[in-house]
Motif scaffolding. Structure first.
Motif, PDB file in Angstrom:
ATOM      1  N   ILE A 138       0.829  -1.213   0.000  1.00 15.59           N
ATOM      2  CA  ILE A 138       0.000   0.000   0.000  1.00 15.59           C
ATOM      3  C   ILE A 138       0.861   1.259   0.000  1.00 15.59           C
ATOM      4  N   VAL A 139       1.855   1.303   0.868  1.00 14.67           N
ATOM      5  CA  VAL A 139       2.693   2.512   0.959  1.00 14.67           C
ATOM      6  C   VAL A 139       3.468   2.738  -0.341  1.00 14.67           C
ATOM      7  N   ILE A 196      -8.485  -0.634 -15.890  1.00 15.43           N
ATOM      8  CA  ILE A 196      -7.270  -0.478 -15.093  1.00 15.43           C
ATOM      9  C   ILE A 196      -7.122  -1.712 -14.208  1.00 15.43           C
ATOM     10  N   ALA A 197      -6.022  -2.421 -14.360  1.00  9.45           N
ATOM     11  CA  ALA A 197      -5.811  -3.678 -13.646  1.00  9.45           C
ATOM     12  C   ALA A 197      -4.881  -3.501 -12.454  1.00  9.45           C
ATOM     13  N   CYS A 198      -4.889  -4.506 -11.595  1.00  5.82           N
ATOM     14  CA  CYS A 198      -3.919  -4.593 -10.513  1.00  5.82           C
ATOM     15  C   CYS A 198      -3.247  -5.955 -10.632  1.00  5.82           C
ATOM     16  N   VAL A 199      -1.969  -5.945 -10.972  1.00 10.40           N
ATOM     17  CA  VAL A 199      -1.211  -7.188 -11.118  1.00 10.40           C
ATOM     18  C   VAL A 199      -0.081  -7.108 -10.101  1.00 10.40           C
ATOM     19  N   ALA A 203      -3.029  -7.616  -3.670  1.00 12.12           N
ATOM     20  CA  ALA A 203      -3.659  -7.135  -4.906  1.00 12.12           C
ATOM     21  C   ALA A 203      -5.117  -6.764  -4.659  1.00 12.12           C
ATOM     22  N   GLY A 204      -5.810  -7.564  -3.864  1.00 10.82           N
ATOM     23  CA  GLY A 204      -7.210  -7.280  -3.571  1.00 10.82           C
ATOM     24  C   GLY A 204      -7.389  -5.963  -2.840  1.00 10.82           C
ATOM     25  N   GLY A 209     -10.447  -3.532 -13.140  1.00 13.54           N
ATOM     26  CA  GLY A 209      -9.974  -4.452 -14.160  1.00 13.54           C
ATOM     27  C   GLY A 209      -9.533  -5.744 -13.494  1.00 13.54           C
ATOM     28  N   GLU A 210      -8.788  -6.569 -14.207  1.00 13.04           N
ATOM     29  CA  GLU A 210      -8.349  -7.840 -13.636  1.00 13.04           C
ATOM     30  C   GLU A 210      -7.498  -7.604 -12.398  1.00 13.04           C
ATOM     31  N   CYS A 211      -7.617  -8.518 -11.453  1.00 10.67           N
ATOM     32  CA  CYS A 211      -6.870  -8.441 -10.198  1.00 10.67           C
ATOM     33  C   CYS A 211      -6.103  -9.748 -10.069  1.00 10.67           C
ATOM     34  N   LEU A 212      -4.784  -9.686 -10.285  1.00  7.18           N
ATOM     35  CA  LEU A 212      -3.983 -10.896 -10.370  1.00  7.18           C
ATOM     36  C   LEU A 212      -2.839 -10.907  -9.366  1.00  7.18           C
TER      37      LEU A 212
END
Length: 217
Positions: free
Chosen positions: A94-95, A116-119, A159-160, A170-173
């Motif tokens: 997070i930081v 917008i994804a988070c991988v 990631a979550g 978007g996708e969260c991987l």
């Protein structure tokens, strides 16, 4: 040639795929908080490896590690509740991501959040919570194990939580490939942008494995 056509060509590679650029960076490392601390340490060729201070290593074969020392998440934007609930690998994610998102200057209100994804990966995840949970189970029984055990220690919870924090839909991987996890996540995000599956991604990796069970193993 229309303006839209010119703009489209400017963002594509010769093979027709999209160009990919890095717009923001963030880091939490043994060098300290922030990219500047990491870069300064690298340029000074300073080692961050030293005696383990987090726990007593008497009886262990390993006594040194690259620890992240004196880190207090509440000094870097997390609430006390978040600092209590999130494992350290999530706090680091997070930081570092707050730094990267601020540097990128992305106007999330103006963007399609579904693009917008988070991988963001972790090779081990919440190893401290896992070890603590096993100890509680064996010493006090199943009813004393925290009901938040799984969502605290599971590897993809970083990631979550990042997706929730920034409203990324978007996708969260969570790509897990041991020490290559962070680089693999960045590569996966690059490919997804390049081939048009997403427009942007928050990508990277996080870990905190300086723990008794890891040192013993």
């Amino acid at each position: 040639m229309s303006e839209n056509t010119s703009s489209s060509q400017a963002t594509r590679r010769p093979d027709g795929t999209h160009r990919v650029v890095i717009t923001g960076m963030g880091a939490i490392t043994p060098a300290g908080v922030g990219v500047r601390a990491l870069w300064g340490t690298l340029m000074a060729r300073r080692s961050c490896i030293g005696p383990i201070t987090k726990f007593d290593t008497e009886g262990y074969d390993v006594h040194i590690a690259a620890e992240i020392r004196d880190f207090d998440a509440t000094e870097h934007g997390l609430t006390k509740k978040e600092a209590r609930r999130f494992e350290r690998f999530v706090q680091y994610a997070i930081v570092a991501s707050d730094e990267a998102m601020a540097q990128a200057g992305l106007d999330r209100e103006a963007e399609d959040a579904t693009r917008i994804a988070c991988v963001f990966g972790s090779g081990i995840g919440g190893i401290d919570e896992l070890q603590s949970g096993f100890t509680t189970l064996l010493e006090k029984g199943p009813k004393r194990v925290s009901p938040l055990f799984i969502p605290t220690m599971i590897g993809n919870i970083a990631a979550g939580n990042l997706s929730i924090r920034y409203g990324l839909k978007g996708e969260c991987l969570n790509v897990v490939t041991a020490c290559a996890t962070g680089a693999h996540c960045i590569g996966a995000a690059v490919r997804d942008i390049r081939h048009g599956y997403i427009d942007a991604a928050l990508a990277g990796g996080t870990e905190e494995s300086v723990s008794p069970i890891c040192i013993a193993g």
